[in-house]
Scaffold this active site. Structure first.
Site, PDB file in Angstrom:
ATOM      1  N   ASP A 180       2.693  10.792  24.505  1.00 44.04           N
ATOM      2  CA  ASP A 180       3.025  10.106  23.256  1.00 44.04           C
ATOM      3  C   ASP A 180       3.387   8.642  23.502  1.00 44.04           C
ATOM      4  O   ASP A 180       2.943   7.747  22.773  1.00 44.04           O
ATOM      5  CB  ASP A 180       4.203  10.804  22.578  1.00 44.04           C
ATOM      6  CG  ASP A 180       3.790  12.017  21.765  1.00 44.04           C
ATOM      7  OD1 ASP A 180       2.604  12.117  21.398  1.00 44.04           O
ATOM      8  OD2 ASP A 180       4.646  12.857  21.493  1.00 44.04           O
ATOM      9  N   ILE A 181       4.219   8.399  24.507  1.00 48.45           N
ATOM     10  CA  ILE A 181       4.692   7.036  24.744  1.00 48.45           C
ATOM     11  C   ILE A 181       3.559   6.131  25.191  1.00 48.45           C
ATOM     12  O   ILE A 181       3.407   5.000  24.709  1.00 48.45           O
ATOM     13  CB  ILE A 181       5.847   7.050  25.762  1.00 48.45           C
ATOM     14  CG1 ILE A 181       7.081   7.716  25.149  1.00 48.45           C
ATOM     15  CG2 ILE A 181       6.187   5.630  26.218  1.00 48.45           C
ATOM     16  CD1 ILE A 181       8.192   7.984  26.127  1.00 48.45           C
TER      17      ILE A 181
END
Length: 407
Positions: A180-181
Protein backbone atom coordinates in the site's frame (compact mmCIF):
# COMPACT_ATOMS: atom_id res chain seq x y z
CA UNK A 1 6.57 30.05 3.15
CA UNK A 2 4.15 28.20 0.87
CA UNK A 3 4.61 24.58 -0.13
CA UNK A 4 5.95 23.46 -3.48
CA UNK A 5 2.42 22.42 -4.55
CA UNK A 6 0.66 25.54 -3.31
CA UNK A 7 -2.27 26.27 -5.63
CA UNK A 8 -2.89 22.62 -6.50
CA UNK A 9 -6.25 21.20 -5.40
CA UNK A 10 -6.68 17.44 -4.93
CA UNK A 11 -10.09 15.81 -4.69
CA UNK A 12 -9.48 12.62 -2.71
CA UNK A 13 -12.13 9.91 -2.99
CA UNK A 14 -9.83 7.20 -1.67
CA UNK A 15 -9.81 5.46 1.68
CA UNK A 16 -7.75 3.10 3.86
CA UNK A 17 -4.02 3.46 3.01
CA UNK A 18 -2.59 3.49 -0.53
CA UNK A 19 -4.67 6.42 -1.82
CA UNK A 20 -4.65 8.38 1.44
CA UNK A 21 -0.86 7.95 1.67
CA UNK A 22 -0.54 9.60 -1.74
CA UNK A 23 -2.89 12.46 -0.92
CA UNK A 24 -1.24 13.02 2.46
CA UNK A 25 2.12 13.34 0.69
CA UNK A 26 0.60 15.86 -1.72
CA UNK A 27 -0.85 17.76 1.25
CA UNK A 28 2.56 17.80 2.94
CA UNK A 29 3.96 19.34 -0.24
CA UNK A 30 1.44 22.17 -0.07
CA UNK A 31 -1.56 20.98 -2.07
CA UNK A 32 -5.09 21.58 -0.82
CA UNK A 33 -6.58 18.13 -0.32
CA UNK A 34 -10.35 17.72 0.01
CA UNK A 35 -11.13 14.28 1.42
CA UNK A 36 -14.58 13.04 0.37
CA UNK A 37 -16.05 10.70 3.00
CA UNK A 38 -19.29 8.83 3.57
CA UNK A 39 -21.68 10.67 5.91
CA UNK A 40 -21.87 9.02 9.30
CA UNK A 41 -18.94 6.61 8.95
CA UNK A 42 -16.23 8.09 6.78
CA UNK A 43 -12.95 6.39 5.95
CA UNK A 44 -12.90 2.74 7.08
CA UNK A 45 -9.72 3.34 9.09
CA UNK A 46 -11.47 5.77 11.46
CA UNK A 47 -12.68 2.65 13.28
CA UNK A 48 -9.51 0.58 12.96
CA UNK A 49 -8.57 0.61 16.64
CA UNK A 50 -7.57 0.46 19.36
CA UNK A 51 -5.47 2.40 19.82
CA UNK A 52 -7.37 5.67 19.55
CA UNK A 53 -6.16 9.19 20.16
CA UNK A 54 -6.87 10.33 23.73
CA UNK A 55 -8.69 13.50 24.72
CA UNK A 56 -7.40 15.89 27.38
CA UNK A 57 -8.95 13.74 30.11
CA UNK A 58 -7.17 10.63 28.85
CA UNK A 59 -10.27 9.02 27.34
CA UNK A 60 -10.45 7.45 23.90
CA UNK A 61 -11.70 9.69 21.10
CA UNK A 62 -13.26 8.38 17.90
CA UNK A 63 -10.00 8.99 15.99
CA UNK A 64 -8.06 5.75 15.47
CA UNK A 65 -4.27 5.94 15.32
CA UNK A 66 -4.46 4.11 11.98
CA UNK A 67 -6.63 6.86 10.49
CA UNK A 68 -4.28 9.56 11.83
CA UNK A 69 -1.43 7.78 10.04
CA UNK A 70 -2.40 8.78 6.51
CA UNK A 71 -4.74 11.79 6.62
CA UNK A 72 -2.65 14.67 7.92
CA UNK A 73 -3.16 18.05 6.29
CA UNK A 74 -6.51 17.32 4.64
CA UNK A 75 -10.00 18.82 4.77
CA UNK A 76 -12.94 16.45 5.29
CA UNK A 77 -16.19 16.85 3.37
CA UNK A 78 -18.95 14.29 3.84
CA UNK A 79 -20.93 13.56 0.69
CA UNK A 80 -23.25 10.70 -0.25
CA UNK A 81 -22.08 10.05 -3.79
CA UNK A 82 -24.86 7.51 -4.38
CA UNK A 83 -27.37 10.38 -4.54
CA UNK A 84 -27.64 12.72 -7.56
CA UNK A 85 -27.24 15.76 -5.32
CA UNK A 86 -23.99 14.33 -3.92
CA UNK A 87 -22.70 13.51 -7.38
CA UNK A 88 -23.39 17.08 -8.45
CA UNK A 89 -21.28 18.38 -5.56
CA UNK A 90 -18.34 16.14 -6.49
CA UNK A 91 -18.57 17.11 -10.17
CA UNK A 92 -18.61 20.77 -9.16
CA UNK A 93 -15.47 20.26 -7.09
CA UNK A 94 -13.76 18.20 -9.80
CA UNK A 95 -14.33 21.01 -12.27
CA UNK A 96 -12.24 23.23 -9.98
CA UNK A 97 -9.60 20.67 -9.04
CA UNK A 98 -6.27 19.65 -10.53
CA UNK A 99 -6.27 16.04 -9.35
CA UNK A 100 -8.82 13.35 -8.54
CA UNK A 101 -7.62 10.32 -6.62
CA UNK A 102 -9.80 7.23 -6.06
CA UNK A 103 -9.55 3.54 -5.18
CA UNK A 104 -13.01 2.19 -5.99
CA UNK A 105 -13.33 -1.16 -7.74
CA UNK A 106 -12.98 -1.12 -11.52
CA UNK A 107 -15.93 0.76 -13.00
CA UNK A 108 -17.30 1.56 -9.56
CA UNK A 109 -17.56 5.31 -10.14
CA UNK A 110 -18.85 5.19 -13.71
CA UNK A 111 -22.43 4.56 -12.58
CA UNK A 112 -22.27 7.83 -10.63
CA UNK A 113 -20.77 9.81 -13.49
CA UNK A 114 -17.58 10.30 -11.49
CA UNK A 115 -15.19 8.23 -13.61
CA UNK A 116 -12.37 9.80 -15.62
CA UNK A 117 -14.27 9.88 -18.91
CA UNK A 118 -17.16 11.76 -17.33
CA UNK A 119 -15.08 14.24 -15.32
CA UNK A 120 -12.60 14.91 -18.13
CA UNK A 121 -15.48 16.28 -20.20
CA UNK A 122 -16.00 19.05 -17.67
CA UNK A 123 -12.31 19.49 -16.84
CA UNK A 124 -9.98 18.39 -19.67
CA UNK A 125 -6.93 19.41 -17.61
CA UNK A 126 -7.78 16.98 -14.82
CA UNK A 127 -5.21 14.44 -13.66
CA UNK A 128 -7.19 11.39 -12.51
CA UNK A 129 -5.46 8.56 -10.63
CA UNK A 130 -7.18 5.22 -9.97
CA UNK A 131 -5.68 2.73 -7.52
CA UNK A 132 -6.90 -0.87 -7.54
CA UNK A 133 -5.52 -4.23 -6.53
CA UNK A 134 -4.86 -5.48 -10.05
CA UNK A 135 -5.39 -2.63 -12.51
CA UNK A 136 -8.11 -1.64 -14.92
CA UNK A 137 -7.64 -4.61 -17.25
CA UNK A 138 -6.53 -8.23 -17.24
CA UNK A 139 -8.06 -11.43 -15.84
CA UNK A 140 -7.86 -10.23 -12.22
CA UNK A 141 -9.21 -6.72 -12.73
CA UNK A 142 -12.45 -7.35 -10.83
CA UNK A 143 -10.80 -8.95 -7.80
CA UNK A 144 -10.41 -7.00 -4.57
CA UNK A 145 -6.81 -6.44 -3.52
CA UNK A 146 -5.44 -6.07 0.00
CA UNK A 147 -1.86 -5.46 1.05
CA UNK A 148 -1.37 -8.80 2.84
CA UNK A 149 -2.53 -10.89 -0.12
CA UNK A 150 -0.58 -8.69 -2.54
CA UNK A 151 2.63 -9.25 -0.53
CA UNK A 152 1.97 -12.96 -1.00
CA UNK A 153 0.92 -12.91 -4.67
CA UNK A 154 3.65 -10.44 -5.59
CA UNK A 155 6.48 -12.62 -4.30
CA UNK A 156 7.55 -10.57 -1.30
CA UNK A 157 6.56 -13.20 1.26
CA UNK A 158 8.46 -15.89 -0.67
CA UNK A 159 11.72 -14.04 0.10
CA UNK A 160 10.80 -12.80 3.59
CA UNK A 161 11.19 -14.99 6.67
CA UNK A 162 13.45 -17.82 7.74
CA UNK A 163 13.89 -20.94 5.57
CA UNK A 164 11.50 -23.82 6.19
CA UNK A 165 14.23 -25.89 7.84
CA UNK A 166 15.08 -23.13 10.37
CA UNK A 167 13.19 -22.75 13.67
CA UNK A 168 9.99 -20.85 12.97
CA UNK A 169 10.71 -20.90 9.26
CA UNK A 170 7.76 -19.86 7.09
CA UNK A 171 6.79 -17.15 4.59
CA UNK A 172 6.39 -13.85 6.41
CA UNK A 173 4.78 -10.53 5.57
CA UNK A 174 6.53 -7.26 6.28
CA UNK A 175 5.44 -5.61 9.54
CA UNK A 176 3.87 -2.60 7.80
CA UNK A 177 1.67 -2.50 4.68
CA UNK A 178 4.50 -1.86 2.23
CA UNK A 179 2.50 -2.73 -0.90
CA UNK A 180 0.00 0.00 0.00
CA UNK A 181 2.69 2.50 0.98
CA UNK A 182 4.80 1.92 -2.12
CA UNK A 183 1.66 2.25 -4.25
CA UNK A 184 0.88 5.55 -2.53
CA UNK A 185 4.37 6.81 -3.31
CA UNK A 186 4.20 5.67 -6.95
CA UNK A 187 0.81 7.40 -7.19
CA UNK A 188 2.40 10.60 -5.92
CA UNK A 189 5.20 10.31 -8.48
CA UNK A 190 2.76 9.61 -11.30
CA UNK A 191 0.51 12.52 -10.32
CA UNK A 192 3.44 14.95 -10.18
CA UNK A 193 4.66 13.80 -13.59
CA UNK A 194 1.16 14.15 -15.06
CA UNK A 195 0.85 17.67 -13.61
CA UNK A 196 4.18 18.58 -15.24
CA UNK A 197 2.86 17.27 -18.57
CA UNK A 198 -0.40 19.18 -18.11
CA UNK A 199 1.45 22.40 -17.39
CA UNK A 200 3.48 21.92 -20.57
CA UNK A 201 0.61 20.85 -22.86
CA UNK A 202 -2.66 21.79 -21.21
CA UNK A 203 -3.74 18.15 -21.26
CA UNK A 204 -4.80 16.11 -18.27
CA UNK A 205 -4.58 12.34 -18.25
CA UNK A 206 -5.59 9.10 -16.55
CA UNK A 207 -3.27 7.09 -14.29
CA UNK A 208 -3.98 3.38 -13.79
CA UNK A 209 -2.07 2.07 -10.77
CA UNK A 210 -2.24 -1.50 -9.40
CA UNK A 211 -0.94 -2.84 -6.10
CA UNK A 212 0.26 -6.06 -7.75
CA UNK A 213 2.18 -4.10 -10.41
CA UNK A 214 3.86 -2.03 -7.72
CA UNK A 215 4.71 -5.03 -5.54
CA UNK A 216 6.27 -6.72 -8.57
CA UNK A 217 8.24 -3.58 -9.43
CA UNK A 218 9.75 -3.19 -5.96
CA UNK A 219 11.16 -6.72 -5.88
CA UNK A 220 14.26 -4.87 -7.12
CA UNK A 221 17.47 -6.95 -7.04
CA UNK A 222 15.55 -10.11 -6.11
CA UNK A 223 13.54 -9.81 -9.32
CA UNK A 224 16.69 -9.35 -11.36
CA UNK A 225 18.35 -12.28 -9.58
CA UNK A 226 15.49 -14.43 -10.85
CA UNK A 227 15.25 -12.92 -14.33
CA UNK A 228 19.01 -13.28 -14.80
CA UNK A 229 19.29 -16.88 -13.62
CA UNK A 230 15.82 -18.38 -13.96
CA UNK A 231 16.09 -19.55 -10.35
CA UNK A 232 13.57 -18.25 -7.84
CA UNK A 233 15.29 -16.76 -4.76
CA UNK A 234 14.64 -18.50 -1.46
CA UNK A 235 13.99 -17.15 2.01
CA UNK A 236 17.22 -16.34 3.83
CA UNK A 237 15.91 -14.85 7.05
CA UNK A 238 17.98 -11.75 7.74
CA UNK A 239 20.77 -12.72 5.34
CA UNK A 240 21.35 -10.96 2.01
CA UNK A 241 21.28 -12.95 -1.26
CA UNK A 242 24.15 -10.99 -2.83
CA UNK A 243 26.33 -9.76 0.05
CA UNK A 244 28.08 -11.61 2.93
CA UNK A 245 28.31 -10.87 5.84
CA UNK A 246 25.16 -8.76 5.72
CA UNK A 247 22.67 -9.89 8.34
CA UNK A 248 21.73 -9.83 12.03
CA UNK A 249 24.12 -11.61 14.39
CA UNK A 250 23.56 -12.47 18.06
CA UNK A 251 25.72 -10.53 20.50
CA UNK A 252 26.33 -11.14 24.19
CA UNK A 253 23.12 -9.31 25.10
CA UNK A 254 20.96 -9.15 21.99
CA UNK A 255 21.45 -8.72 18.26
CA UNK A 256 23.54 -6.57 15.97
CA UNK A 257 23.19 -5.85 12.28
CA UNK A 258 26.48 -6.25 10.44
CA UNK A 259 26.36 -4.74 6.94
CA UNK A 260 29.73 -5.36 5.29
CA UNK A 261 29.40 -3.93 1.78
CA UNK A 262 32.88 -4.42 0.32
CA UNK A 263 36.16 -6.28 0.76
CA UNK A 264 37.88 -3.39 2.56
CA UNK A 265 35.14 -3.31 5.17
CA UNK A 266 35.41 -7.07 5.58
CA UNK A 267 39.13 -6.77 6.28
CA UNK A 268 38.48 -4.04 8.85
CA UNK A 269 35.80 -6.13 10.52
CA UNK A 270 38.08 -9.16 10.74
CA UNK A 271 40.82 -7.08 12.37
CA UNK A 272 38.42 -5.90 15.06
CA UNK A 273 36.83 -9.34 15.52
CA UNK A 274 40.10 -11.26 15.80
CA UNK A 275 39.52 -13.09 12.51
CA UNK A 276 42.69 -11.82 10.83
CA UNK A 277 43.30 -14.94 8.76
CA UNK A 278 40.02 -14.76 6.84
CA UNK A 279 40.74 -11.90 4.40
CA UNK A 280 43.76 -13.80 3.07
CA UNK A 281 41.78 -17.01 2.63
CA UNK A 282 40.69 -17.42 -0.99
CA UNK A 283 37.30 -18.71 0.20
CA UNK A 284 36.54 -15.36 1.87
CA UNK A 285 38.79 -12.78 0.23
CA UNK A 286 36.09 -11.34 -2.08
CA UNK A 287 32.37 -10.83 -1.70
CA UNK A 288 31.79 -13.29 -4.54
CA UNK A 289 33.70 -15.99 -2.71
CA UNK A 290 32.04 -15.13 0.60
CA UNK A 291 28.59 -15.54 -0.94
CA UNK A 292 29.64 -18.93 -2.30
CA UNK A 293 31.02 -20.01 1.08
CA UNK A 294 28.56 -18.38 3.48
CA UNK A 295 27.79 -21.75 5.13
CA UNK A 296 31.31 -21.96 6.59
CA UNK A 297 31.96 -18.25 7.07
CA UNK A 298 28.81 -17.22 8.95
CA UNK A 299 29.28 -19.70 11.85
CA UNK A 300 32.77 -18.33 12.48
CA UNK A 301 31.42 -14.78 12.59
CA UNK A 302 28.63 -15.85 14.93
CA UNK A 303 31.12 -17.33 17.39
CA UNK A 304 33.05 -14.07 17.41
CA UNK A 305 30.02 -11.81 17.75
CA UNK A 306 28.72 -13.36 20.98
CA UNK A 307 31.88 -12.30 22.83
CA UNK A 308 30.78 -8.63 23.15
CA UNK A 309 27.55 -6.77 23.84
CA UNK A 310 25.75 -4.91 21.08
CA UNK A 311 26.91 -1.52 22.37
CA UNK A 312 30.51 -2.74 22.68
CA UNK A 313 30.48 -3.96 19.09
CA UNK A 314 28.98 -0.72 17.80
CA UNK A 315 31.66 1.30 19.59
CA UNK A 316 34.59 -0.61 18.08
CA UNK A 317 33.09 -1.22 14.65
CA UNK A 318 32.14 2.42 14.11
CA UNK A 319 35.76 3.41 14.85
CA UNK A 320 36.86 0.91 12.21
CA UNK A 321 34.29 2.30 9.70
CA UNK A 322 32.39 -0.97 9.54
CA UNK A 323 28.64 -0.42 8.96
CA UNK A 324 26.63 -1.80 11.86
CA UNK A 325 23.66 -0.97 14.04
CA UNK A 326 21.22 -2.18 16.69
CA UNK A 327 17.73 -3.58 16.15
CA UNK A 328 15.66 -0.93 17.90
CA UNK A 329 12.17 -1.27 19.24
CA UNK A 330 9.97 1.71 18.36
CA UNK A 331 10.48 3.36 21.74
CA UNK A 332 14.22 3.42 21.05
CA UNK A 333 13.63 4.62 17.49
CA UNK A 334 11.77 7.71 18.66
CA UNK A 335 14.21 8.26 21.54
CA UNK A 336 17.14 8.14 19.12
CA UNK A 337 19.01 11.48 19.14
CA UNK A 338 19.40 11.47 15.35
CA UNK A 339 15.68 10.85 14.80
CA UNK A 340 14.86 13.61 17.27
CA UNK A 341 17.38 16.02 15.75
CA UNK A 342 15.86 15.49 12.31
CA UNK A 343 12.41 16.43 13.66
CA UNK A 344 10.73 13.15 12.75
CA UNK A 345 8.19 13.50 15.56
CA UNK A 346 5.74 16.38 15.53
CA UNK A 347 2.66 17.27 17.54
CA UNK A 348 -0.34 18.82 15.80
CA UNK A 349 -3.35 20.64 17.22
CA UNK A 350 -6.52 18.57 17.21
CA UNK A 351 -10.06 19.80 18.05
CA UNK A 352 -10.82 16.85 20.36
CA UNK A 353 -7.51 15.30 21.38
CA UNK A 354 -5.74 18.61 22.00
CA UNK A 355 -2.48 17.43 20.48
CA UNK A 356 -1.81 14.34 18.38
CA UNK A 357 1.60 12.99 17.40
CA UNK A 358 2.60 12.47 13.81
CA UNK A 359 5.63 11.12 11.99
CA UNK A 360 6.99 13.95 9.87
CA UNK A 361 7.42 13.80 6.13
CA UNK A 362 11.12 12.97 5.60
CA UNK A 363 11.66 15.33 2.64
CA UNK A 364 13.79 18.34 3.56
CA UNK A 365 13.46 21.26 1.10
CA UNK A 366 15.81 24.24 1.04
CA UNK A 367 13.32 26.67 -0.57
CA UNK A 368 9.85 25.29 0.14
CA UNK A 369 10.10 23.54 3.51
CA UNK A 370 7.20 21.44 4.73
CA UNK A 371 5.50 23.41 7.47
CA UNK A 372 2.11 24.26 8.92
CA UNK A 373 0.80 20.70 8.83
CA UNK A 374 -2.61 20.12 10.37
CA UNK A 375 -3.89 17.00 12.10
CA UNK A 376 -6.08 14.53 10.25
CA UNK A 377 -9.57 16.06 10.15
CA UNK A 378 -12.63 15.04 12.11
CA UNK A 379 -15.36 13.53 9.96
CA UNK A 380 -16.99 16.34 7.95
CA UNK A 381 -14.98 18.97 9.82
CA UNK A 382 -14.66 21.21 6.76
CA UNK A 383 -17.93 20.45 4.99
CA UNK A 384 -19.49 23.90 5.43
CA UNK A 385 -16.25 25.70 4.59
CA UNK A 386 -15.71 23.77 1.35
CA UNK A 387 -19.32 23.98 0.22
CA UNK A 388 -19.36 27.74 0.80
CA UNK A 389 -15.97 28.66 -0.62
CA UNK A 390 -15.45 26.09 -3.37
CA UNK A 391 -18.92 24.89 -4.32
CA UNK A 392 -20.38 28.38 -3.79
CA UNK A 393 -23.44 27.16 -1.88
CA UNK A 394 -25.44 29.27 0.52
CA UNK A 395 -26.01 28.38 4.17
CA UNK A 396 -29.62 27.60 3.28
CA UNK A 397 -28.57 25.20 0.53
CA UNK A 398 -26.05 23.53 2.83
CA UNK A 399 -28.63 23.03 5.55
CA UNK A 400 -31.06 21.55 3.04
CA UNK A 401 -28.41 19.04 1.91
CA UNK A 402 -27.62 18.17 5.50
CA UNK A 403 -31.28 17.62 6.36
CA UNK A 404 -31.59 15.28 3.37
CA UNK A 405 -28.54 13.26 4.49
CA UNK A 406 -26.55 14.21 1.38
CA UNK A 407 -23.72 15.68 3.47
Amino acid sequence: MTGALSGIRVLDLSRVLAGPWASQTLADLGAEVIKIERPGSGDDTRGWGPPFAKDKAGNDTTEAAYYLTANRGKKSLTVDITKPEGQKIVRNLAAQSDVVLENFKVGGLAKYGLDYTSLAKINPKLVYCSITGFGQDGPYKDRPGYDFMIQGMGGLMSITGAPDEAPGGQPMKVGVAVADIFTGLYATIGILAALRHRDATGEGQYIDLALLDVQTAVLANQAMNYLTTGKAPERLGNAHPNIVPYEAFPSADGYLILAVGNDSQFKSFCEVAGLNDLPADARYATNRSRVANRETLVPMIRRAMVTKTTDEWIAVLEKANVPCGPINTLDRVFDNPQVQHRGMIRYLDHPVAGKVPTVANPIKFSKTPISGETAAPMLGQHSDEILRKVADLSDEQIEKLRSAGII
